[in-house]
Each structure stands twice: as structure tokens, then as C-alpha cells.
Write a protein that holds these residues in place. Sequence first.
Motif, short mmCIF file in Angstrom:
data_model
loop_
_atom_site.label_atom_id
_atom_site.label_comp_id
_atom_site.label_asym_id
_atom_site.label_seq_id
_atom_site.Cartn_x
_atom_site.Cartn_y
_atom_site.Cartn_z
N ILE A 151 0.82 -1.21 0.00
CA ILE A 151 0.00 0.00 0.00
C ILE A 151 0.86 1.27 0.00
O ILE A 151 0.37 2.35 -0.28
N VAL A 152 2.14 1.12 0.28
CA VAL A 152 3.02 2.29 0.35
C VAL A 152 3.47 2.67 -1.05
O VAL A 152 4.24 1.97 -1.70
N PRO A 194 4.99 6.10 -2.75
CA PRO A 194 5.43 7.47 -2.49
C PRO A 194 4.72 8.51 -3.36
O PRO A 194 4.63 9.67 -3.00
N ASP A 195 4.17 8.08 -4.48
CA ASP A 195 3.45 9.01 -5.35
C ASP A 195 1.98 9.14 -4.99
O ASP A 195 1.25 9.91 -5.62
N ASP A 196 1.52 8.34 -4.00
CA ASP A 196 0.11 8.38 -3.62
C ASP A 196 -0.04 8.26 -2.09
O ASP A 196 -0.66 7.34 -1.58
N ILE A 197 0.52 9.21 -1.39
CA ILE A 197 0.43 9.23 0.08
C ILE A 197 -1.02 9.47 0.52
O ILE A 197 -1.43 9.01 1.57
N GLU A 198 -1.79 10.14 -0.29
CA GLU A 198 -3.17 10.46 0.06
C GLU A 198 -4.00 9.20 0.29
O GLU A 198 -4.79 9.13 1.24
N THR A 199 -3.83 8.19 -0.54
CA THR A 199 -4.57 6.94 -0.37
C THR A 199 -4.20 6.28 0.95
O THR A 199 -5.09 5.84 1.70
N LEU A 200 -2.92 6.21 1.25
CA LEU A 200 -2.48 5.62 2.52
C LEU A 200 -3.06 6.41 3.69
O LEU A 200 -3.56 5.83 4.66
N SER A 201 -3.02 7.71 3.61
CA SER A 201 -3.57 8.56 4.66
C SER A 201 -5.06 8.30 4.86
O SER A 201 -5.54 8.18 5.99
N ASP A 202 -5.80 8.21 3.77
CA ASP A 202 -7.24 7.95 3.86
C ASP A 202 -7.53 6.60 4.51
O ASP A 202 -8.46 6.47 5.32
N ILE A 203 -6.75 5.59 4.15
CA ILE A 203 -6.96 4.26 4.73
C ILE A 203 -6.61 4.27 6.22
O ILE A 203 -7.32 3.65 7.03
N LEU A 204 -5.56 4.97 6.61
CA LEU A 204 -5.20 5.08 8.03
C LEU A 204 -6.32 5.76 8.82
O LEU A 204 -6.70 5.29 9.91
N VAL A 205 -6.84 6.85 8.30
CA VAL A 205 -7.94 7.55 8.97
C VAL A 205 -9.15 6.63 9.11
O VAL A 205 -9.76 6.55 10.18
N ALA A 206 -9.49 5.91 8.05
CA ALA A 206 -10.63 4.99 8.10
C ALA A 206 -10.41 3.90 9.15
O ALA A 206 -11.33 3.56 9.90
N ALA A 207 -9.21 3.37 9.22
CA ALA A 207 -8.91 2.30 10.18
C ALA A 207 -8.99 2.81 11.61
O ALA A 207 -9.58 2.15 12.49
N VAL A 208 -8.42 3.97 11.88
CA VAL A 208 -8.46 4.52 13.24
C VAL A 208 -9.89 4.87 13.63
O VAL A 208 -10.33 4.56 14.74
N ASN A 209 -10.64 5.48 12.72
CA ASN A 209 -12.04 5.80 13.03
C ASN A 209 -12.86 4.55 13.29
O ASN A 209 -13.70 4.53 14.20
N GLU A 210 -12.66 3.50 12.51
CA GLU A 210 -13.37 2.24 12.73
C GLU A 210 -12.98 1.62 14.07
O GLU A 210 -13.83 1.06 14.77
N ALA A 211 -11.72 1.71 14.43
CA ALA A 211 -11.26 1.17 15.71
C ALA A 211 -11.94 1.88 16.88
O ALA A 211 -12.44 1.24 17.81
N ILE A 212 -11.98 3.20 16.82
CA ILE A 212 -12.64 3.98 17.88
C ILE A 212 -14.12 3.65 17.94
O ILE A 212 -14.69 3.45 19.02
N LYS A 213 -14.76 3.56 16.79
CA LYS A 213 -16.19 3.22 16.74
C LYS A 213 -16.44 1.84 17.34
O LYS A 213 -17.40 1.65 18.09
N ARG A 214 -15.59 0.88 17.04
CA ARG A 214 -15.77 -0.48 17.58
C ARG A 214 -15.69 -0.47 19.11
O ARG A 214 -16.50 -1.10 19.79
N VAL A 215 -14.72 0.27 19.66
CA VAL A 215 -14.59 0.36 21.12
C VAL A 215 -15.85 1.00 21.71
O VAL A 215 -16.42 0.48 22.68
N GLU A 216 -16.29 2.11 21.15
CA GLU A 216 -17.47 2.80 21.68
C GLU A 216 -18.72 1.93 21.58
O GLU A 216 -19.50 1.86 22.53
N ASP A 217 -18.92 1.27 20.45
CA ASP A 217 -20.09 0.40 20.28
C ASP A 217 -20.08 -0.75 21.28
O ASP A 217 -21.10 -1.07 21.89
N THR A 218 -18.91 -1.36 21.45
CA THR A 218 -18.80 -2.47 22.41
C THR A 218 -19.07 -1.98 23.82
O THR A 218 -19.82 -2.62 24.58
N ASN A 219 -18.47 -0.85 24.20
CA ASN A 219 -18.68 -0.31 25.54
C ASN A 219 -20.17 -0.01 25.78
O ASN A 219 -20.71 -0.36 26.83
N ASN A 220 -20.82 0.64 24.81
CA ASN A 220 -22.24 0.98 24.96
C ASN A 220 -23.10 -0.27 25.06
O ASN A 220 -24.01 -0.33 25.89
N THR A 221 -22.84 -1.27 24.25
CA THR A 221 -23.62 -2.51 24.27
C THR A 221 -23.46 -3.23 25.61
O THR A 221 -24.44 -3.68 26.20
#
Length: 115
Positions: free
Chosen positions: A70-71, A73-100
Motif C-alpha cells: 500500500i506504500v 510514495p506518489d500516492d500518500i493520500e490513499t495511505l492517509s485515507d486508509i489510516l484515517v478509516a482504520a483509526v475511526n473504525e477502531a474507535i467506533k468499535r470500542v465505543e459500540d462495544t462499551n455501549n452494548t
Amino acid sequence: MRANIPRGMGGGPQNMNAMLKQAQKMQEDMAALQEDLDNREYDISAGGGVVGVKINGKKEILSIDIKPEIVDPDDIETLSDILVAAVNEAIKRVEDTNNTEMAKITGNMGMPGLF
């Protein structure tokens, strides 16, 4: 003039003590559950598995794994977008589990200020 309060409403000291004990038990159960939830770890992947995020129940990122393919060097934007999506999904999973899990104890009862 006396107020007519139906039986079972208002209840007196025994009823109040039972309610206080029940609230204290719920608070103890919630504290124990919160400790368990804080110690859990979650593995989340994004981008078809090319990025992995490990997060704990306190929403602290423990590690990020990036596959070499995925690395680009000519397309750092795609890597950045995937990292943001992964971190946001991780936080959402923790919050959903805690709430449930907390809802199992509280019965979805809103308890502002208690925790």
C-alpha cells in the motif's frame, strides 16, 4: 389534608434502602465492567487488510501495521485515507462495544453524572 399515595409508591425506609442497595450494586457492576472493557484489545483492518490498527478499550492506539504494497510514495493520500478509516473504525468499535456491554447492566437507562 393528607395526600393519598397508592401503596408501593413512596414506600418508606425499607423501599429506599432496597433502591440504594440496588443502585450501589449496579454502580459496582458498572465499575468492574468498565475495568474489563478498558483492558480489552481490538484488531481492526481497513483497505482490504493492508492497514491494521490495534486499539485498547481506553481508545489508545497500540500499533498500526501497514503492508508494503500500500506504500506508494506518489500516492500518500490513499495511505492517509486508509489510516484515517482504520483509526475511526477502531474507535467506533470500542465505543459500540462499551455501549452494548453497559446497556446490559443499565438496561439502556440514561444515568447522567453517574459515570
